[in-house]
Design an enzyme around this catalytic site. Structure first.
Site, PDB file in Angstrom:
ATOM      1  N   LYS A  76       0.862  -1.180   0.000  1.00  0.00           N
ATOM      2  CA  LYS A  76       0.000   0.000   0.000  1.00  0.00           C
ATOM      3  C   LYS A  76       0.898   1.229   0.000  1.00  0.00           C
ATOM      4  O   LYS A  76       1.925   1.253   0.705  1.00  0.00           O
ATOM      5  CB  LYS A  76      -0.891  -0.029   1.252  1.00  0.00           C
ATOM      6  CG  LYS A  76      -1.907   1.100   1.340  1.00  0.00           C
ATOM      7  CD  LYS A  76      -2.785   0.947   2.585  1.00  0.00           C
ATOM      8  CE  LYS A  76      -3.840   2.033   2.675  1.00  0.00           C
ATOM      9  NZ  LYS A  76      -4.701   1.888   3.882  1.00  0.00           N
ATOM     10  N   SER A 151      -9.759   2.071   3.073  1.00  0.00           N
ATOM     11  CA  SER A 151      -8.835   2.808   2.234  1.00  0.00           C
ATOM     12  C   SER A 151      -7.835   1.950   1.471  1.00  0.00           C
ATOM     13  O   SER A 151      -7.237   2.423   0.508  1.00  0.00           O
ATOM     14  CB  SER A 151      -8.057   3.816   3.081  1.00  0.00           C
ATOM     15  OG  SER A 151      -7.190   3.145   3.988  1.00  0.00           O
ATOM     16  N   SER A 175     -10.030  -0.274   7.266  1.00  0.00           N
ATOM     17  CA  SER A 175      -9.418  -0.101   5.940  1.00  0.00           C
ATOM     18  C   SER A 175      -8.714  -1.326   5.371  1.00  0.00           C
ATOM     19  O   SER A 175      -8.319  -1.310   4.200  1.00  0.00           O
ATOM     20  CB  SER A 175      -8.432   1.063   5.962  1.00  0.00           C
ATOM     21  OG  SER A 175      -9.120   2.289   5.907  1.00  0.00           O
TER      22      SER A 175
END
Lengths: 482, 95
Positions: A76, A151, A175
């Site tokens: 990420k 997210s 997330s």
């Protein structure tokens, strides 16, 4: 080969069925061909990946037998990667090349994983749909008109579409789990303090926690074993030994006490999602688990509490982006105030600004007791609900998200309706507990996630419960056609 | 309570975020919706509850005060928008 799990790829590499270089080239090719549909990667590091793969193949020839050696992976874009742009999904950090590796990145590199690139995400991890990214929304590979959740939406979509066998995510209010649910993969948010936050760009420091996202619980067990552990560079890292999470996977579930919080099965839960979760409960009963209803009476307050605590901490953490030492700077500032205000006004997107404003207001003179202190008190009540529940049960089970993936644009103008997507996940962050999401069915062709919540440091138990379920179901091995 | 445009401007100033006047009403609406959600907290009596700052109630760890980091000024300043002679440059502060 790209359909395989990390455990299967690891076995194939060990048996010499394919090399890390062949594997890496196959994933890079797949990303090049398919990611224009998904937008799941912000940066692809193809040359570095090939070099890492060659090094992994050489290390294997020299006798290195690390289980993750040579397996492709993605991070990420919230994790700092030395020499590689680390944008956090924001214009503010569009040109930021991290000067060092996050501890998680370093540890996974040392374990031999090959980094394919950096995945898209909601800006500064603030979002539940991946629509707040400066680099544009990510699309759900099961239906390109829907969101992949957020997210960690880029990591989730990339794993679901088999563009990478695994990826890191971070989870401040859901997330990792909510996007894992919406794209049909397995994701684990560890106990707060289990995985180092060093080099993981801060959003809400008392809630943020990194974790693995992959096809299966077994893969998450392999990855968590390499990610977890004490780090003196993170002041909230906990000095607890890291068990071999794969060792517990095969324990039978006979006698496992599962609690079903009645608050997680009430109004607001989509009927199709509820039916999938009920079917999963029936599977657990067949596996020998004992199921009982429990209550988490304060869980309904978790969203209001979170939307004070997280923005308050964010407003403090994000004050570092001032246009002086790194990040976006406005053109021709007329004075220092103008430099700060315009750099931040231009560098941050609307949702990040909203949260900074809410946090600034909640912490401002005269409002601290009514908002931040009040929220911290209710946070304790929420944590105590779980403490009481874990006196009676080993694992808590429920839905991850109230409904399957929604359409892109459907909720982007209504922050409060977006926030309510995380109604089943946020309380876990407030309490600091570990939890995971795993696939448990489909509604109208869209995946549904099952959430398992454990007591502090009970990641092994959760992974065991998830793995046993995945031995008798095949939802986790379904892949979207692209 | 509800925030008006002037209050939103004041908060934006405290946060050092420039917002166009045209966008202030939209921010006010969104912030008021969020505060309405947060108001639910008031229904709970918390007079006898201790605030919780850390999920596991762990206090800050202390360590010996010793130098552990090497000087990497050039690497770090390479990221800065404007530097000169090892210093970060900002608009003139003192007349």
């Amino acid at each position: 080969m790209i359909e395989k799990t990390i455990a299967e790829l690891s076995a194939g590499l060990a048996a010499g069925e394919f090399s890390s270089r062949e594997l890496t080239d196959a994933y890079l090719q797949r990303i090049a061909t398919l990611d224009s549909k998904l937008n799941s990667f912000v940066t692809v590091t193809a040359d570095a990946a090939r070099a890492q793969a060659d090094a992994a193949d050489a290390a294997r020839r020299a006798g290195n037998t690390s289980r993750l050696l040579g397996v492709p992976f993605a991070h990420k874009d919230i994790f700092c990667t030395a020499g590689v742009r680390t944008s956090c999904g924001s214009k503010m950090l569009d040109s930021f090349v991290a000067p060092y590796d996050a501890t998680v990145v370093r540890k996974l590199k040392e374990a031999g994983l090959v980094t394919l690139g950096k995945t898209n995400m909601d800006e500064f991890a603030m979002g539940s749909s991946n629509e707040t990214s400066y680099y544009g929304p990510v699309r759900n590979p099961w239906n390109l008109d829907t969101v992949p959740g957020g997210s960690s939406g880029g990591s989730a979509a990339a794993v679901a579409a088999r563009l990478t066998p695994g990826a890191t995510g971070t989870d401040t209010g859901g997330s990792i789990r909510q996007p894992a649910a919406l794209v049909g993969i397995t994701g684990l948010k560890p106990t707060y303090g289990r995985v180092s936050r060093y080099g993981m760009i801060a959003f809400a420091s008392s809630l943020d926690q990194g974790g693995p996202m992959a096809q299966t619980a077994e893969d998450c067990a392999l990855l968590l074993g390499a990610m977890a552990g004490f780090d003196e560079r993170d002041s909230t890292s906990l000095d607890e030994p890291v068990p071999d999470y794969t060792a517990e996977l095969n324990q039978p579930l006979k006698g496992l006490r599962i609690g079903l919080p009645k608050e997680y099965f009430g109004e607001g839960l989509d009927a199709g999602t509820a039916a999938c979760v009920e079917a999963a409960i029936a599977e657990y009963k067949k596996l020998g688990a004992e199921v009982k209803e429990i209550s988490l009476p304060n869980s309904g307050l978790s969203v209001p509490v979170y939307y004070i605590i997280a923005p308050a901490e964010a407003s403090s953490n994000l004050s570092r982006y001032d246009g002086v030492r790194f990040g976006h700077r406005c053109e021709n500032p007329k004075d220092l105030l103008d430099l700060y205000s315009r750099s931040r006004g231009e560098g941050f997107g609307a949702e990040v600004k909203r949260r900074i404003l809410i946090g600034t207001y909640a912490l401002s003179a005269g409002y601290y007791d009514a908002y931040y202190l009040k929220a911290q008190k209710i946070r304790r009540l929420i944590a105590e609900d779980f403490k009481r529940a874990f006196e009676e049960v080993d694992v808590i089970l429920g839905p991850t998200s109230p409904s399957p993936a929604f359409r892109i644009g459907e909720k982007s103008d209504d922050p409060v309706s977006m926030y309510l997507n995380d109604i089943y996940t946020i309380a876990i962050n407030l309490a600091g507990l570990p939890a995971m999401s795993l696939p448990c069915g489909f509604v109208n062709g869209l995946p549904v996630g099952l959430q398992l919540i454990g007591n502090y440091f009970a990641e092994g138990r959760l992974l065991n419960a998830a793995h046993q379920y995945q031995q008798v179901t095949d939802w986790h091995s379904r892949a979207p056609a692209l | 309570m509800s925030l008006g445009s002037e209050e939103v401007k004041k908060i934006a100033h405290l946060a050092r975020i420039a917002i166009d006047d045209a966008n202030i009403p939209a921010y006010a609406t969104n912030l008021n919706n969020i505060l309405a959600l947060v108001e639910q907290m008031n229904a709970v009596d918390t007079s006898s509850v201790e605030p919780m700052a850390h999920p596991l109630n762990v206090s800050q760890r202390l360590r010996e005060d010793r130098v552990t980091e090497p000087n990497q000024r050039e690497l770090f300043q390479g990221l800065a928008p404007k530097t000169e002679a090892g210093l970060y440059l900002v608009p003139k502060v003192i007349e």
